[in-house]
Design a protein around this motif. Sequence first.
Motif, PDB file in Angstrom:
ATOM      1  N   PHE A 256       0.826  -1.202   0.000  1.00  2.90           N
ATOM      2  CA  PHE A 256       0.000   0.000   0.000  1.00  2.90           C
ATOM      3  C   PHE A 256       0.863   1.256   0.000  1.00  2.90           C
ATOM      4  O   PHE A 256       1.739   1.438   0.827  1.00  2.90           O
ATOM      5  CB  PHE A 256      -0.931   0.020   1.209  1.00  2.90           C
ATOM      6  N   ASP A 257       0.590   2.128  -0.958  1.00  6.70           N
ATOM      7  CA  ASP A 257       1.266   3.412  -1.081  1.00  6.70           C
ATOM      8  C   ASP A 257       0.216   4.431  -1.498  1.00  6.70           C
ATOM      9  O   ASP A 257      -0.342   4.339  -2.589  1.00  6.70           O
ATOM     10  CB  ASP A 257       2.380   3.334  -2.118  1.00  6.70           C
ATOM     11  N   GLU A 258      -0.075   5.387  -0.626  1.00  6.28           N
ATOM     12  CA  GLU A 258      -1.167   6.321  -0.898  1.00  6.28           C
ATOM     13  C   GLU A 258      -0.937   7.149  -2.155  1.00  6.28           C
ATOM     14  O   GLU A 258      -1.879   7.713  -2.712  1.00  6.28           O
ATOM     15  CB  GLU A 258      -1.362   7.256   0.295  1.00  6.28           C
ATOM     16  N   ASN A 259       0.282   7.199  -2.641  1.00  3.87           N
ATOM     17  CA  ASN A 259       0.573   7.967  -3.849  1.00  3.87           C
ATOM     18  C   ASN A 259       0.290   7.174  -5.135  1.00  3.87           C
ATOM     19  O   ASN A 259       0.227   7.763  -6.217  1.00  3.87           O
ATOM     20  CB  ASN A 259       2.030   8.423  -3.853  1.00  3.87           C
ATOM     21  N   SER A 260       0.147   5.861  -5.017  1.00  5.00           N
ATOM     22  CA  SER A 260      -0.076   5.044  -6.208  1.00  5.00           C
ATOM     23  C   SER A 260      -1.366   4.230  -6.145  1.00  5.00           C
ATOM     24  O   SER A 260      -1.671   3.500  -7.069  1.00  5.00           O
ATOM     25  CB  SER A 260       1.100   4.088  -6.426  1.00  5.00           C
ATOM     26  N   VAL A 261      -2.114   4.350  -5.036  1.00  2.43           N
ATOM     27  CA  VAL A 261      -3.351   3.590  -4.856  1.00  2.43           C
ATOM     28  C   VAL A 261      -4.552   4.534  -4.864  1.00  2.43           C
ATOM     29  O   VAL A 261      -4.537   5.577  -4.210  1.00  2.43           O
ATOM     30  CB  VAL A 261      -3.321   2.790  -3.532  1.00  2.43           C
ATOM     31  N   LYS A 262      -5.569   4.177  -5.608  1.00  3.89           N
ATOM     32  CA  LYS A 262      -6.793   4.968  -5.657  1.00  3.89           C
ATOM     33  C   LYS A 262      -7.960   4.133  -5.149  1.00  3.89           C
ATOM     34  O   LYS A 262      -8.148   2.984  -5.573  1.00  3.89           O
ATOM     35  CB  LYS A 262      -7.085   5.431  -7.088  1.00  3.89           C
ATOM     36  N   ILE A 263      -8.750   4.696  -4.243  1.00  2.00           N
ATOM     37  CA  ILE A 263      -9.947   4.032  -3.741  1.00  2.00           C
ATOM     38  C   ILE A 263     -11.123   4.461  -4.603  1.00  2.00           C
ATOM     39  O   ILE A 263     -11.351   5.652  -4.804  1.00  2.00           O
ATOM     40  CB  ILE A 263     -10.202   4.383  -2.259  1.00  2.00           C
ATOM     41  N   VAL A 264     -11.870   3.492  -5.141  1.00  2.00           N
ATOM     42  CA  VAL A 264     -12.968   3.811  -6.039  1.00  2.00           C
ATOM     43  C   VAL A 264     -14.247   3.101  -5.603  1.00  2.00           C
ATOM     44  O   VAL A 264     -14.216   2.035  -4.992  1.00  2.00           O
ATOM     45  CB  VAL A 264     -12.650   3.412  -7.498  1.00  2.00           C
ATOM     46  N   ALA A 265     -15.364   3.727  -5.937  1.00  2.00           N
ATOM     47  CA  ALA A 265     -16.683   3.106  -5.773  1.00  2.00           C
ATOM     48  C   ALA A 265     -17.331   3.131  -7.156  1.00  2.00           C
ATOM     49  O   ALA A 265     -17.171   2.225  -7.953  1.00  2.00           O
ATOM     50  CB  ALA A 265     -17.508   3.840  -4.735  1.00  2.00           C
ATOM     51  N   SER A 266     -18.019   4.247  -7.466  1.00  2.00           N
ATOM     52  CA  SER A 266     -18.579   4.384  -8.817  1.00  2.00           C
ATOM     53  C   SER A 266     -17.612   5.057  -9.776  1.00  2.00           C
ATOM     54  O   SER A 266     -17.839   5.095 -10.982  1.00  2.00           O
ATOM     55  CB  SER A 266     -19.889   5.179  -8.752  1.00  2.00           C
ATOM     56  N   ASN A 267     -16.549   5.655  -9.239  1.00  2.10           N
ATOM     57  CA  ASN A 267     -15.500   6.285 -10.047  1.00  2.10           C
ATOM     58  C   ASN A 267     -15.975   7.509 -10.814  1.00  2.10           C
ATOM     59  O   ASN A 267     -15.402   7.878 -11.835  1.00  2.10           O
ATOM     60  CB  ASN A 267     -14.888   5.275 -11.022  1.00  2.10           C
ATOM     61  N   THR A 268     -17.046   8.154 -10.359  1.00  2.45           N
ATOM     62  CA  THR A 268     -17.548   9.337 -11.067  1.00  2.45           C
ATOM     63  C   THR A 268     -16.578  10.510 -10.989  1.00  2.45           C
ATOM     64  O   THR A 268     -16.636  11.418 -11.816  1.00  2.45           O
ATOM     65  CB  THR A 268     -18.908   9.768 -10.501  1.00  2.45           C
ATOM     66  N   GLY A 269     -15.679  10.485 -10.019  1.00  2.00           N
ATOM     67  CA  GLY A 269     -14.721  11.572  -9.886  1.00  2.00           C
ATOM     68  C   GLY A 269     -13.796  11.689 -11.082  1.00  2.00           C
ATOM     69  O   GLY A 269     -13.243  12.763 -11.351  1.00  2.00           O
ATOM     70  N   SER A 270     -13.627  10.584 -11.829  1.00  6.40           N
ATOM     71  CA  SER A 270     -12.732  10.635 -12.984  1.00  6.40           C
ATOM     72  C   SER A 270     -13.277  11.535 -14.081  1.00  6.40           C
ATOM     73  O   SER A 270     -12.547  11.929 -14.988  1.00  6.40           O
ATOM     74  CB  SER A 270     -12.511   9.225 -13.544  1.00  6.40           C
ATOM     75  N   GLY A 271     -14.573  11.864 -14.012  1.00  7.83           N
ATOM     76  CA  GLY A 271     -15.140  12.785 -14.982  1.00  7.83           C
ATOM     77  C   GLY A 271     -14.683  14.208 -14.750  1.00  7.83           C
ATOM     78  O   GLY A 271     -14.771  15.061 -15.640  1.00  7.83           O
ATOM     79  N   VAL A 272     -14.192  14.473 -13.538  1.00  2.57           N
ATOM     80  CA  VAL A 272     -13.724  15.815 -13.170  1.00  2.57           C
ATOM     81  C   VAL A 272     -12.210  15.842 -13.037  1.00  2.57           C
ATOM     82  O   VAL A 272     -11.539  16.722 -13.565  1.00  2.57           O
ATOM     83  CB  VAL A 272     -14.375  16.279 -11.850  1.00  2.57           C
ATOM     84  N   TYR A 273     -11.666  14.843 -12.329  1.00  4.69           N
ATOM     85  CA  TYR A 273     -10.232  14.792 -12.072  1.00  4.69           C
ATOM     86  C   TYR A 273      -9.581  13.791 -13.025  1.00  4.69           C
ATOM     87  O   TYR A 273      -9.779  12.590 -12.911  1.00  4.69           O
ATOM     88  CB  TYR A 273      -9.965  14.377 -10.625  1.00  4.69           C
ATOM     89  N   LYS A 274      -8.838  14.286 -13.986  1.00  2.00           N
ATOM     90  CA  LYS A 274      -8.211  13.439 -14.995  1.00  2.00           C
ATOM     91  C   LYS A 274      -6.881  12.907 -14.477  1.00  2.00           C
ATOM     92  O   LYS A 274      -5.807  13.287 -14.934  1.00  2.00           O
ATOM     93  CB  LYS A 274      -8.002  14.235 -16.290  1.00  2.00           C
ATOM     94  N   ASP A 275      -6.962  11.996 -13.509  1.00  2.00           N
ATOM     95  CA  ASP A 275      -5.741  11.522 -12.872  1.00  2.00           C
ATOM     96  C   ASP A 275      -5.578  10.014 -12.958  1.00  2.00           C
ATOM     97  O   ASP A 275      -4.829   9.419 -12.194  1.00  2.00           O
ATOM     98  CB  ASP A 275      -5.714  11.949 -11.405  1.00  2.00           C
ATOM     99  N   GLN A 276      -6.256   9.379 -13.903  1.00  2.00           N
ATOM    100  CA  GLN A 276      -6.216   7.928 -13.991  1.00  2.00           C
ATOM    101  C   GLN A 276      -4.789   7.390 -14.143  1.00  2.00           C
ATOM    102  O   GLN A 276      -4.444   6.354 -13.585  1.00  2.00           O
ATOM    103  CB  GLN A 276      -7.058   7.450 -15.179  1.00  2.00           C
ATOM    104  N   ASP A 277      -3.962   8.088 -14.894  1.00  2.00           N
ATOM    105  CA  ASP A 277      -2.622   7.583 -15.179  1.00  2.00           C
ATOM    106  C   ASP A 277      -1.680   7.670 -13.981  1.00  2.00           C
ATOM    107  O   ASP A 277      -0.556   7.162 -14.033  1.00  2.00           O
ATOM    108  CB  ASP A 277      -2.005   8.369 -16.355  1.00  2.00           C
ATOM    109  N   LEU A 278      -2.111   8.319 -12.913  1.00  2.00           N
ATOM    110  CA  LEU A 278      -1.254   8.487 -11.744  1.00  2.00           C
ATOM    111  C   LEU A 278      -1.252   7.253 -10.854  1.00  2.00           C
ATOM    112  O   LEU A 278      -0.431   7.143  -9.949  1.00  2.00           O
ATOM    113  CB  LEU A 278      -1.707   9.702 -10.927  1.00  2.00           C
ATOM    114  N   TYR A 279      -2.178   6.318 -11.087  1.00  2.00           N
ATOM    115  CA  TYR A 279      -2.324   5.175 -10.193  1.00  2.00           C
ATOM    116  C   TYR A 279      -2.102   3.865 -10.938  1.00  2.00           C
ATOM    117  O   TYR A 279      -2.476   3.715 -12.091  1.00  2.00           O
ATOM    118  CB  TYR A 279      -3.722   5.169  -9.569  1.00  2.00           C
ATOM    119  N   ASP A 280      -1.491   2.918 -10.237  1.00  3.73           N
ATOM    120  CA  ASP A 280      -1.337   1.585 -10.813  1.00  3.73           C
ATOM    121  C   ASP A 280      -2.023   0.521  -9.971  1.00  3.73           C
ATOM    122  O   ASP A 280      -1.983  -0.662 -10.289  1.00  3.73           O
ATOM    123  CB  ASP A 280       0.136   1.222 -10.994  1.00  3.73           C
TER     124      ASP A 280
END
Length: 302
Positions: free
Chosen positions: A259-283
């Motif tokens: 676990f590394d908070e800089n590379s892990v994203k917590i998601v549910a419906s993932n609607t935030g990706s419509g506003v924050y274009k940060d998908q490539d920051l997480y693996d």
Amino acid sequence: MGKEEAAAVESSTVVLAVNGKRYEAAGVDPSTSLLEFLRTQTPVRGGCGACVVLISKYDQATDEVTEYSASSCLTLLHSVDRCSVITSEGIGNTKDGYHPVQKRLAGFHASHCGFCTPGMCMSIFSTLVKADKAAGRPNPQAGFSKLTTSEAEKAVSGNLCRCTGYRPIVDACKSFASDVDLEDLGLNCFWKKGAEPAEVSKLPGYNSGAICTFPEFLKSEIKSALKQADDVPIAVSNDGWYHPKSIEELHRLFDSNWFDENSVKIVASNTGSGVYKDQDLYDKYIDIKGIPELSVINIGLP
């Protein structure tokens, strides 16, 4: 990763049904959206406005299927593993014939420029599916559903129509409602307003349950997979996708070495990706939809 750190590793292959057909996706990047998969791996293309789909999930414990509509551009592919997806082409098309929702939308002059129409169709279809499965409602007369006019007015609240033609769109949806007064609906090609009686028999016929939302082959695969995983302490993935089933498992993931908070994203419906274009920051992604405690709202003092 030790047992105390949630050690079980699952296959990285995502399995889903799209319009009743089985698909597999192996080694897919965890940031891949459902829309991207549909466009590149299936005959479905769906432009903006047509990306709304019906997602169905099967619960083996209760033997129940639950459905909801979602925007495939915001839905991550891994989150629909072992799910059924139905697109606008799946409910009706030029080859197999159109669904009553599609026919009534056209008949009420609700298609306008057409960009939003497939999404409207899927939102209305999803609302009909859920209404007809609602317990405690009387069976409607032929041609109608268990939908109410109040629910019909909210059915497309999450869809945008830039032609501002919501009245005919809502009228098309209301035409399925068991408590609608057909005389109150606007202009359409089924009867001339004020010149002839408005009758449900003149509308394209509707029968609930005509479309299977969750194929039997996928139910069988889920049952088989669960039998093999009875001794698995936590459901995780070796390709960066993790889906804990309890708060305890989530805490173990937080405490684990990977676990590394800089590379892990917590998601549910993932609607935030419509506003924050940060998908490539997480693996790595942690999907929390499988945790019951995080899917309820308790009102009042404990």
